[in-house]
Design an enzyme around this catalytic site. Structure first.
Site, PDB file in Angstrom:
ATOM      1  NE  ARG A 224      -4.236  -1.449   0.243  1.00  0.00           N
ATOM      2  CZ  ARG A 224      -4.380  -2.499  -0.566  1.00  0.00           C
ATOM      3  NH1 ARG A 224      -3.462  -2.766  -1.484  1.00  0.00           N
ATOM      4  NH2 ARG A 224      -5.453  -3.261  -0.501  1.00  0.00           N
ATOM      5  CG  HIS A 272      -3.036  -1.156  -7.146  1.00  0.00           C
ATOM      6  ND1 HIS A 272      -3.505  -0.504  -6.038  1.00  0.00           N
ATOM      7  CD2 HIS A 272      -3.039  -2.473  -6.800  1.00  0.00           C
ATOM      8  CE1 HIS A 272      -3.776  -1.382  -5.075  1.00  0.00           C
ATOM      9  NE2 HIS A 272      -3.495  -2.596  -5.523  1.00  0.00           N
TER      10      HIS A 272
HETATM   11  C1  OXD Z   1      -5.675  -6.182  -2.786  1.00  0.00           C
HETATM   12  C2  OXD Z   1      -5.071  -5.370  -3.855  1.00  0.00           C
HETATM   13  O1  OXD Z   1      -5.582  -5.832  -1.614  1.00  0.00           O
HETATM   14  O2  OXD Z   1      -5.217  -5.705  -5.032  1.00  0.00           O
HETATM   15  O3  OXD Z   1      -6.293  -7.211  -3.113  1.00  0.00           O
HETATM   16  O4  OXD Z   1      -4.411  -4.364  -3.563  1.00  0.00           O
END
Ligand code: OXD
Length: 309
Positions: A224, A272
């Site tokens: 994250r 991402h």
């Molecule tokens: C998850 C993501 O937490 O894709 O699944 O970031």
């Protein structure tokens, strides 16, 4: 409600095993058009709009369509008395490990340097260390972190791991708890972050952590954006303490067009994409868990709200 890409799913029925056989489970609709609030027993969510989980009197569980639950737990309208369940595999660990392995090889084989040389037509072999001279540190040793650690280690890189509570993983040196964090960091030529985002891990990759790593090392963030102190990362790259970073996750997504990460010569940005959730695997996990909840059993992937994952 919504699937994790925000695409409304058609109302449909799916088979769920409940005591005494297989029954039907109806998807009522997609938020905000899901019919009477009293009918909602399970909410399937990914980064749900604030307020969307409020006032559902018969809600039995919140099923998260992802592995990370930080955005769900930070919702002030999340009912306090229903279980939150996350995906524990759904095809994520394999692609995450591939992404991490790619990054480790990219850095170890100095691909960023060669790409930059190519732009200037420069033919200059660089000194490259062998995989066995290139230790990799994996922060977070849950299902994903353990898969990353094993996959990278299988390619000949010495791997050590860091996690909150002690675990054992064959071939991986494991450091546990805050007291051993610095010792772990001094080993990591590449630091791969797969920690859950919690109040304790927020901003953990900061100036202090970068200073503990060997000079000229690399950071890979596939967890994250909130784990990284962005100002400290830029400073560590600019001073040469860090040689590069590959970042797949950001505090703000999509990464704003004027963000300095886009243009930094030593940062690789990806949107991402380290691991897309596989819809069919996610669906069977969700159905399995609804079946378990209906039978009064504990679902797989239940979140410990106090720990934050
Ligand atoms: C998850 C993501 O937490 O894709 O699944 O970031």
């Amino acid at each position: 409600m919504k699937n994790r890409n925000g695409v409304p799913r058609a109302t449909k029925q799916s088979a769920v095993k409940v005591a005494g056989g297989t029954e039907r489970c109806w998807v009522n609709g997609v938020w905000p058009d899901y019919g009477p609030k009293e009918d909602i027993r399970y909410a399937l969510v990914w980064r749900q709009p604030r307020g969307s989980l409020a006032g559902l009197p018969n809600l039995q569980a919140v099923l998260v369509l992802g592995a990370g639950v930080d955005s769900v737990l930070s919702d002030p309208d999340l009912p306090i008395d229903v279980p939150v369940v996350r995906l524990i595999d759904a095809g994520l660990p394999g692609p995450m490990a591939e992404y991490a392995l790619y990054a480790v090889l990219h850095f170890q084989r100095r691909m960023s340097d060669y790409l930059e040389q190519q732009r200037r037509s420069v033919w200059r072999p660089r000194e490259e260390l062998l995989a066995r001279q290139w230790p990799v540190g994996v922060m977070g040793l849950g299902v994903i972190g353990a898969t990353v650690a094993r996959r990278v280690n299988a390619q000949g890189f010495p791997v050590c791991g860091w996690c909150r509570t002690r675990k054992t993983l064959d071939g991986i040196e494991v450091f546990a708890g805050t007291a051993s964090l610095d010792e772990f960091l001094t080993r990591a030529r590449v630091l791969v972050n797969v920690l859950p985002l919690t109040p304790e891990t927020f901003g953990m990759l900061n100036a202090r952590a970068f200073a503990a790593m060997p000079r000229g090392s690399y950071v890979l963030n596939i967890a994250r954006g909130g784990h990284i102190n962005e100002v400290d990362l830029l400073a560590a790259l600019d001073s040469g303490q860090l040689a590069g970073a590959m970042l797949d996750v950001f505090r703000e997504e999509p990464l704003p067009a004027d963000h300095p990460f886009w243009r930094h010569p030593n940062i690789i940005v990806t949107p991402h994409v380290a691991a897309p959730t596989l819809a069919s695997e996610a669906e069977s996990q969700v159905l399995e868990n609804i079946g378990r909840l209906e039978r009064g059993e504990v679902p797989l992937g239940i979140v410990d709200r106090a720990q934050g994952y």
